[in-house]
Design a protein around this motif. Sequence first.
Motif, PDB file in Angstrom:
ATOM      1  N   ALA A 104      -4.009  53.154   0.958  1.00 51.14           N
ATOM      2  CA  ALA A 104      -4.110  54.518   0.439  1.00 51.14           C
ATOM      3  C   ALA A 104      -4.693  54.522  -0.967  1.00 51.14           C
ATOM      4  O   ALA A 104      -5.363  55.462  -1.383  1.00 51.14           O
ATOM      5  N   ARG A 105      -4.450  53.463  -1.718  1.00 45.51           N
ATOM      6  CA  ARG A 105      -5.007  53.343  -3.073  1.00 45.51           C
ATOM      7  C   ARG A 105      -6.429  52.803  -3.065  1.00 45.51           C
ATOM      8  O   ARG A 105      -7.023  52.617  -4.133  1.00 45.51           O
ATOM      9  N   GLY A 106      -6.925  52.462  -1.899  1.00 47.20           N
ATOM     10  CA  GLY A 106      -8.270  51.885  -1.826  1.00 47.20           C
ATOM     11  C   GLY A 106      -8.338  50.445  -2.300  1.00 47.20           C
ATOM     12  O   GLY A 106      -9.411  49.929  -2.627  1.00 47.20           O
ATOM     13  N   LEU A 107      -7.160  49.752  -2.323  1.00 39.90           N
ATOM     14  CA  LEU A 107      -7.156  48.364  -2.786  1.00 39.90           C
ATOM     15  C   LEU A 107      -7.636  47.405  -1.702  1.00 39.90           C
ATOM     16  O   LEU A 107      -8.219  46.366  -1.988  1.00 39.90           O
ATOM     17  N   ILE A 108      -7.363  47.734  -0.437  1.00 41.07           N
ATOM     18  CA  ILE A 108      -7.660  46.810   0.653  1.00 41.07           C
ATOM     19  C   ILE A 108      -8.430  47.574   1.740  1.00 41.07           C
ATOM     20  O   ILE A 108      -8.195  48.765   1.952  1.00 41.07           O
ATOM     21  N   THR A 109      -9.352  46.893   2.405  1.00 41.18           N
ATOM     22  CA  THR A 109     -10.181  47.573   3.411  1.00 41.18           C
ATOM     23  C   THR A 109      -9.382  47.834   4.683  1.00 41.18           C
ATOM     24  O   THR A 109      -8.431  47.113   4.999  1.00 41.18           O
ATOM     25  N   SER A 110      -9.807  48.841   5.420  1.00 43.00           N
ATOM     26  CA  SER A 110      -9.135  49.178   6.675  1.00 43.00           C
ATOM     27  C   SER A 110      -9.276  48.046   7.690  1.00 43.00           C
ATOM     28  O   SER A 110      -8.386  47.818   8.517  1.00 43.00           O
ATOM     29  N   ALA A 111     -10.389  47.317   7.619  1.00 46.11           N
ATOM     30  CA  ALA A 111     -10.581  46.185   8.547  1.00 46.11           C
ATOM     31  C   ALA A 111      -9.522  45.120   8.309  1.00 46.11           C
ATOM     32  O   ALA A 111      -8.953  44.547   9.258  1.00 46.11           O
ATOM     33  N   GLU A 112      -9.220  44.849   7.037  1.00 49.25           N
ATOM     34  CA  GLU A 112      -8.203  43.829   6.741  1.00 49.25           C
ATOM     35  C   GLU A 112      -6.812  44.339   7.109  1.00 49.25           C
ATOM     36  O   GLU A 112      -5.968  43.576   7.586  1.00 49.25           O
TER      37      GLU A 112
ATOM     38  N   GLU B 112       5.891  59.601  -4.776  1.00 52.17           N
ATOM     39  CA  GLU B 112       5.223  60.281  -3.679  1.00 52.17           C
ATOM     40  C   GLU B 112       4.431  59.315  -2.804  1.00 52.17           C
ATOM     41  O   GLU B 112       4.480  59.381  -1.571  1.00 52.17           O
ATOM     42  N   GLU B 113       3.702  58.406  -3.438  1.00 56.68           N
ATOM     43  CA  GLU B 113       2.923  57.487  -2.590  1.00 56.68           C
ATOM     44  C   GLU B 113       3.832  56.494  -1.873  1.00 56.68           C
ATOM     45  O   GLU B 113       3.519  56.044  -0.772  1.00 56.68           O
ATOM     46  N   ILE B 114       4.972  56.171  -2.480  1.00 52.09           N
ATOM     47  CA  ILE B 114       5.934  55.293  -1.794  1.00 52.09           C
ATOM     48  C   ILE B 114       6.494  56.012  -0.564  1.00 52.09           C
ATOM     49  O   ILE B 114       6.603  55.439   0.516  1.00 52.09           O
ATOM     50  N   LEU B 115       6.807  57.296  -0.729  1.00 52.87           N
ATOM     51  CA  LEU B 115       7.302  58.082   0.412  1.00 52.87           C
ATOM     52  C   LEU B 115       6.257  58.155   1.528  1.00 52.87           C
ATOM     53  O   LEU B 115       6.581  58.055   2.709  1.00 52.87           O
ATOM     54  N   GLN B 116       5.000  58.313   1.137  1.00 58.30           N
ATOM     55  CA  GLN B 116       3.934  58.347   2.148  1.00 58.30           C
ATOM     56  C   GLN B 116       3.871  57.037   2.923  1.00 58.30           C
ATOM     57  O   GLN B 116       3.702  57.018   4.143  1.00 58.30           O
ATOM     58  N   ALA B 117       4.017  55.926   2.191  1.00 56.45           N
ATOM     59  CA  ALA B 117       4.004  54.618   2.855  1.00 56.45           C
ATOM     60  C   ALA B 117       5.194  54.503   3.811  1.00 56.45           C
ATOM     61  O   ALA B 117       5.057  54.038   4.950  1.00 56.45           O
TER      62      ALA B 117
ATOM     63  N   SER C 261       8.802  42.243   7.547  1.00 55.46           N
ATOM     64  CA  SER C 261       7.633  42.590   8.339  1.00 55.46           C
ATOM     65  C   SER C 261       7.261  44.065   8.142  1.00 55.46           C
ATOM     66  O   SER C 261       6.129  44.397   7.764  1.00 55.46           O
ATOM     67  N   ILE C 262       8.237  44.940   8.347  1.00 54.79           N
ATOM     68  CA  ILE C 262       7.976  46.371   8.165  1.00 54.79           C
ATOM     69  C   ILE C 262       7.650  46.669   6.702  1.00 54.79           C
ATOM     70  O   ILE C 262       6.766  47.458   6.382  1.00 54.79           O
ATOM     71  N   GLY C 263       8.354  45.989   5.782  1.00 57.72           N
ATOM     72  CA  GLY C 263       8.118  46.191   4.357  1.00 57.72           C
ATOM     73  C   GLY C 263       6.702  45.783   3.957  1.00 57.72           C
ATOM     74  O   GLY C 263       6.042  46.459   3.148  1.00 57.72           O
ATOM     75  N   MET C 264       6.231  44.680   4.526  1.00 53.86           N
ATOM     76  CA  MET C 264       4.873  44.218   4.221  1.00 53.86           C
ATOM     77  C   MET C 264       3.844  45.217   4.756  1.00 53.86           C
ATOM     78  O   MET C 264       2.834  45.486   4.094  1.00 53.86           O
ATOM     79  N   ILE C 265       4.123  45.772   5.927  1.00 52.89           N
ATOM     80  CA  ILE C 265       3.210  46.777   6.489  1.00 52.89           C
ATOM     81  C   ILE C 265       3.199  48.032   5.603  1.00 52.89           C
ATOM     82  O   ILE C 265       2.126  48.588   5.306  1.00 52.89           O
ATOM     83  N   ALA C 266       4.370  48.450   5.141  1.00 54.90           N
ATOM     84  CA  ALA C 266       4.431  49.619   4.248  1.00 54.90           C
ATOM     85  C   ALA C 266       3.631  49.350   2.972  1.00 54.90           C
ATOM     86  O   ALA C 266       2.859  50.204   2.509  1.00 54.90           O
ATOM     87  N   ALA C 267       3.802  48.160   2.397  1.00 48.97           N
ATOM     88  CA  ALA C 267       3.053  47.796   1.181  1.00 48.97           C
ATOM     89  C   ALA C 267       1.549  47.789   1.467  1.00 48.97           C
ATOM     90  O   ALA C 267       0.739  48.201   0.627  1.00 48.97           O
ATOM     91  N   THR C 268       1.190  47.321   2.662  1.00 46.45           N
ATOM     92  CA  THR C 268      -0.229  47.265   3.027  1.00 46.45           C
ATOM     93  C   THR C 268      -0.808  48.682   3.155  1.00 46.45           C
ATOM     94  O   THR C 268      -1.921  48.958   2.678  1.00 46.45           O
ATOM     95  N   TYR C 269      -0.045  49.578   3.788  1.00 44.98           N
ATOM     96  CA  TYR C 269      -0.492  50.982   3.879  1.00 44.98           C
ATOM     97  C   TYR C 269      -0.647  51.594   2.482  1.00 44.98           C
ATOM     98  O   TYR C 269      -1.588  52.338   2.221  1.00 44.98           O
ATOM     99  N   LEU C 270       0.287  51.289   1.595  1.00 42.73           N
ATOM    100  CA  LEU C 270       0.186  51.844   0.241  1.00 42.73           C
ATOM    101  C   LEU C 270      -1.076  51.310  -0.452  1.00 42.73           C
ATOM    102  O   LEU C 270      -1.806  52.054  -1.117  1.00 42.73           O
ATOM    103  N   ALA C 271      -1.336  50.010  -0.258  1.00 42.00           N
ATOM    104  CA  ALA C 271      -2.547  49.410  -0.837  1.00 42.00           C
ATOM    105  C   ALA C 271      -3.800  50.074  -0.253  1.00 42.00           C
ATOM    106  O   ALA C 271      -4.773  50.335  -0.977  1.00 42.00           O
TER     107      ALA C 271
END
Lengths: 362, 362
Positions: A282-290, A350-355, A270-280
């Motif tokens: 930050a890369r502009g892959l997924i919208t903030s609404a989603e 660096e982006e992984i650490l940010q996530a 669960s936490i890992g999926m949220i971290a991956a989602t934040y990383l996505a």
Amino acid sequence: MKMKQKLEVTSSRPYSIFLGVGLEDLGAYLEKELGGIEHLLIVTHPRVKEHYLERLINGFSAFQCDVLVVPPGEEEKSLERLSKLTSEAVACGADRHSVVLALGGGVIGDLAGFFASVYMRGIRFVQIPTTLLAQVDSSIGGKTAVNHPSGKNLLGAFYPPLVVWTDFSTLETLPWEEVLNGLAETVKHAVLGDAALFSFLETNQQKIIDRIPEIYQELTSRSLQVKVRVVMEDEKEKGQRMLLNLGHSFGHALETEAAYQGISHGKGVSIGMIAATYLAEARGLITSAEVKRILDLVKGLGLPIQIQGKDPEILLHLMEADKKNQKGQKVLILPDKIGHALVVRDACDEEILQAWNKVIIK
Amino acid sequence: MKMKQKLEVTSSRPYSIFLGVGLEDLGAYLEKELGGIEHLLIVTHPRVKEHYLERLINGFSAFQCDVLVVPPGEEEKSLERLSKLTSEAVACGADRHSVVLALGGGVIGDLAGFFASVYMRGIRFVQIPTTLLAQVDSSIGGKTAVNHPSGKNLLGAFYPPLVVWTDFSTLETLPWEEVLNGLAETVKHAVLGDAALFSFLETNQQKIIDRIPEIYQELTSRSLQVKVRVVMEDEKEKGQRMLLNLGHSFGHALETEAAYQGISHGKGVSIGMIAATYLAEARGLITSAEVKRILDLVKGLGLPIQIQGKDPEILLHLMEADKKNQKGQKVLILPDKIGHALVVRDACDEEILQAWNKVIIK
């Protein structure tokens, strides 16, 4: 109400998944479909044994049956337990024609499946998943493994079962904490591959918390169909199957750091999926609404989206042991919208650490 | 004189066996044929490392290379050593794309092959057999395993290598005791499946003892062709492949009784094959004249036909753990003439004891 379903998995060794069947009916199925089986070796968990073994064994009058009980805990997914199972199997006369039945959750399925894959270089086995996590996820796909001090699921085999036999009534005695483990994988399947399932989970959030049986049969069936579809496209995890690891690169690091004790698999995912989602995000892959929809569903089901007091640098280092990694480069799975995910091979530390920092409460 | 040969094995995963090639040429072959390999993990034995590692590594300038040395001895074919290899592999960054090279004899091949089959659920591996036993027998057929206190080769996998790379010059430094291990399997192959090879061994007995290289290339090639033929007919050992176990039901009991210390595999197989031959003779399956030819060849090569001071009852009991056994019934392989053998499922304990008594010196 019991609704029977049968799914066929066409892997290198095809097998069937039965949903909504009864434990007491497996014996008749094995007799009719598989023939020539004389000896069954049931590997199970103390609590599951207490609640369900009798119902299962009632159907086995035609077979010789031995029961091997494995103590509770992820730490039993080990070479040491594999070795003990081997001694016990020899002592009760298990030979190449014996069939291993994994009656329990993910630990039992992974351990007993790996044991079956190596005992006498491979004997047949049947998955009888009794937890939601095993029913929606770990009993499907033929992956078996034990953990090793150097990494989770580090030693294992791709070894499909003869059949997966799922009786939903075993969920009745499952502690809520373990239901959550399964729900985490269900949300993961929805995020990476089924937007309609995601909406179903959003709509039925309260019924899921109220443990309404019909909702569970529906979510299990839809969740494992995502997995079956992905696995059939890529049995040996060379490409698309890696998508199923959404949340696991981060999650396994959390589990390893806690030595599989302090954090459940579901919470890690669960936490890992949220971290991956934040990383996505930050890369502009997924919208903030989603992103917000994902956060809301996860929180709404009572799954964590943050964790306290971890060191991001240590977690980053633990991600280096991930089996997906190639040439020292971390391979991540990131959602690019609800119902779809990507394999990303160029994430920098660096982006992984940010996530990590976004999911860690200081 | 170096004569190159290539044999193709058509199993579920086809592979090639190269005979008479040079260690220094493997690197170029891997680069050309297999591509995309960056990391090689060489598993080897201290003595083999000393003599041959440099020649092998000279061809590997294109790859990153790590070397894992396993101490000598059959006792290293264990889950404990598998676990150590796992730690070492993780420490040197081995991932799913790494390739394991098994440089050594049967212990190294079985252990490294099994390790490759389970590390991250299976990575590729190459057999580089350096003993006669490995060259004529154990590197062929895709069987890998470790031993367990409950039985020899009890945990393992059918896991074919990418390629088998055989450089006969590695036999030059092989102690005679180890040559004998390979000769025992060669005689076994001749007895169970190649009467012409048996005659070749009779004719060239002295040259074999004098270690004439050309004779070894010929006997290796012919011996492993018997094995390749049988394996191709029955990869997963459901039927005919069991014939290759001639001498092993008895032999493994001897090895287990001695805890793999007191008796070499070759001696176990040799005495075991003689016991099986006596049992066949007692049943009237094989003529006394052929029994005498087998005894004469085995003795002539310096292999034992008897053993001192063992308890037949203990050995009989140890045969119960044999993987071929079914429903508690011992399954034996018996020669019915030179060049042919049978699977026998109805041997009673009394005739097995009689056979043991003929090979045991009181």
